[in-house]
Design a protein around this motif. Structure first.
Motif, short mmCIF file in Angstrom:
data_model
loop_
_atom_site.label_atom_id
_atom_site.label_comp_id
_atom_site.label_asym_id
_atom_site.label_seq_id
_atom_site.Cartn_x
_atom_site.Cartn_y
_atom_site.Cartn_z
N LYS A 1 0.84 -1.19 0.00
CA LYS A 1 0.00 0.00 0.00
C LYS A 1 0.88 1.24 0.00
N GLU A 2 0.35 2.33 -0.57
CA GLU A 2 1.13 3.57 -0.64
C GLU A 2 1.34 4.18 0.73
N VAL A 3 0.32 4.11 1.59
CA VAL A 3 0.42 4.62 2.95
C VAL A 3 -0.15 3.54 3.87
N GLU A 4 0.65 3.09 4.80
CA GLU A 4 0.23 1.99 5.67
C GLU A 4 0.16 2.42 7.12
N GLN A 5 -0.92 2.01 7.74
CA GLN A 5 -1.12 2.24 9.17
C GLN A 5 -1.67 0.98 9.79
N ASN A 6 -1.34 0.73 11.03
CA ASN A 6 -1.95 -0.36 11.77
C ASN A 6 -3.39 0.05 12.09
N ASN B 1 1.84 5.15 14.25
CA ASN B 1 2.86 5.08 13.21
C ASN B 1 2.28 4.97 11.82
N CYS B 2 3.07 5.41 10.86
CA CYS B 2 2.63 5.41 9.46
C CYS B 2 3.87 5.25 8.58
N THR B 3 3.81 4.36 7.62
CA THR B 3 4.91 4.25 6.64
C THR B 3 4.36 4.53 5.26
N TYR B 4 5.22 5.00 4.37
CA TYR B 4 4.79 5.34 3.02
C TYR B 4 5.79 4.80 2.00
N SER B 5 5.34 4.59 0.80
CA SER B 5 6.17 3.91 -0.18
C SER B 5 6.89 4.85 -1.16
N SER C 1 13.84 6.69 6.40
CA SER C 1 13.17 5.43 6.73
C SER C 1 11.74 5.40 6.25
N GLN C 2 11.27 6.49 5.70
CA GLN C 2 9.92 6.60 5.14
C GLN C 2 8.84 6.30 6.17
N TYR C 3 8.96 6.92 7.30
CA TYR C 3 7.88 6.81 8.27
C TYR C 3 7.62 8.15 8.93
N VAL C 4 6.39 8.28 9.37
CA VAL C 4 5.98 9.45 10.13
C VAL C 4 5.13 8.97 11.29
N SER C 5 5.36 9.53 12.45
CA SER C 5 4.62 9.08 13.63
C SER C 5 3.96 10.27 14.31
N LEU C 6 2.99 9.95 15.13
CA LEU C 6 2.29 10.96 15.93
C LEU C 6 2.27 10.50 17.37
N LEU C 7 2.76 11.35 18.26
CA LEU C 7 2.72 11.06 19.68
C LEU C 7 1.69 11.98 20.34
N ILE C 8 0.86 11.40 21.18
CA ILE C 8 -0.12 12.19 21.92
C ILE C 8 0.22 12.02 23.40
N ARG C 9 0.65 13.12 24.01
CA ARG C 9 1.01 13.07 25.44
C ARG C 9 -0.23 13.30 26.29
N LYS D 1 -1.45 14.92 -5.56
CA LYS D 1 -2.58 14.46 -4.76
C LYS D 1 -2.09 14.02 -3.38
N ILE D 2 -3.05 13.93 -2.47
CA ILE D 2 -2.78 13.45 -1.12
C ILE D 2 -3.36 12.06 -1.00
N ILE D 3 -2.55 11.15 -0.51
CA ILE D 3 -2.96 9.75 -0.35
C ILE D 3 -3.12 9.46 1.14
N PHE D 4 -4.27 8.89 1.48
CA PHE D 4 -4.57 8.63 2.88
C PHE D 4 -4.35 7.17 3.23
N GLY D 5 -3.87 6.95 4.44
CA GLY D 5 -3.86 5.60 4.99
C GLY D 5 -5.26 5.24 5.45
N SER D 6 -5.43 3.99 5.84
CA SER D 6 -6.76 3.52 6.24
C SER D 6 -7.10 3.90 7.68
N GLY D 7 -6.13 4.44 8.41
CA GLY D 7 -6.41 4.95 9.74
C GLY D 7 -6.14 3.96 10.86
N THR D 8 -5.78 4.51 12.02
CA THR D 8 -5.60 3.72 13.24
C THR D 8 -6.66 4.15 14.24
#
Lengths: 114, 111
Positions: B2-7, B22-26, B69-77, B98-105
């Motif tokens: 997938k172009e954008v992957e999320q758990n 976490n999110c990885t992209y291709s 490493s082709q990843y982007v993460s979000l931390l919520i404190r 265009k903007i490509i969305f992951g399927s969401g966590t």
């Protein structure tokens, strides 16, 4: 500042009919993008308009079309509706072209095709 | 791939803890990255827009971008029950067309 507005919020149509959805971007925003969101496919890009020109188009059939007016308001049209077109249609606006600016979503139009 | 992957989750985190998404992209040429929060039945709400390597902080939210490493993460404190939602990662393609969305966590904060 008012956000992105979309009308109508809910719509029920029959297979074979056509539908027009409307989007008013945030004041000053010149780019409007349209997305389809379904539980199975997630959020998928339909097209982007900037200064009345379609910049980009996603992988959707030609039944899906759109336009943008000089005041940046945009409309999306779907002809010959199919059951699979049932979805939440989201409009998003940004100051400039996609990817270079923050993009804000409207509340969406929930389309049900029966 | 997938172009954008999320758990997809659900990711369950106790109230007050740090939630890590976490999110990885291709597409190695991707330049801009977004995190959106979406409550059930609502439209996505922009939380973070990041385009430079490193960290970007906004209140309780920190986005971390690693282009090599082709990843982007979000931390919520200090997670709150109101943070329970689906978090969407989005990435522009290399041509910024265009903007490509992951399927969401799906995140659930338990009291």
């Amino acid at each position: 500042k008012a956000g992105v507005t979309q009308t109508p919020r809910y719509l029920i149509k029959t297979r074979g009919q056509q539908v027009t959805l409307s989007c008013s971007p945030i004041s000053g925003h010149r780019s409007v993008s349209w997305y389809q969101q379904t539980p199975g496919q997630g959020l998928q890009f339909l097209f982007e308009y900037f200064s009345e020109t379609q910049r980009n188009k996603g992988n959707f059939p030609g039944r899906f079309s759109g336009r943008q007016f000089s005041n940046s308001r945009s409309e999306m049209n779907v002809s010959t509706l199919e059951l699979g077109d049932s979805a939440l249609y989201l409009c998003a606006s940004s100051l400039g072209t996609v990817g270079n600016y923050e993009q804000y979503f409207g509340p969406g139009t929930r389309l049900t095709v029966t | 791939q997938k172009e954008v992957e999320q758990n997809s989750g659900p990711l369950s985190v106790p109230e007050g803890a740090i939630a890590s998404l976490n999110c990885t992209y291709s597409d190695r040429g991707s330049q801009s990255f977004f995190w959106y929060r979406q409550y059930s039945g609502k439209s996505p709400e922009l939380i973070m827009f990041i385009y430079s390597n490193g960290d970007k902080e906004d209140g309780r939210f920190t986005a971390q971008l690693n282009k090599a490493s082709q990843y982007v993460s979000l931390l919520i404190r200090d997670s709150q029950p109101s943070d329970s939602a689906t978090y969407l990662c989005a990435v522009t393609n290399s041509s910024a067309s265009k903007i490509i969305f992951g399927s969401g966590t799906r995140l659930s904060i338990r009291p």
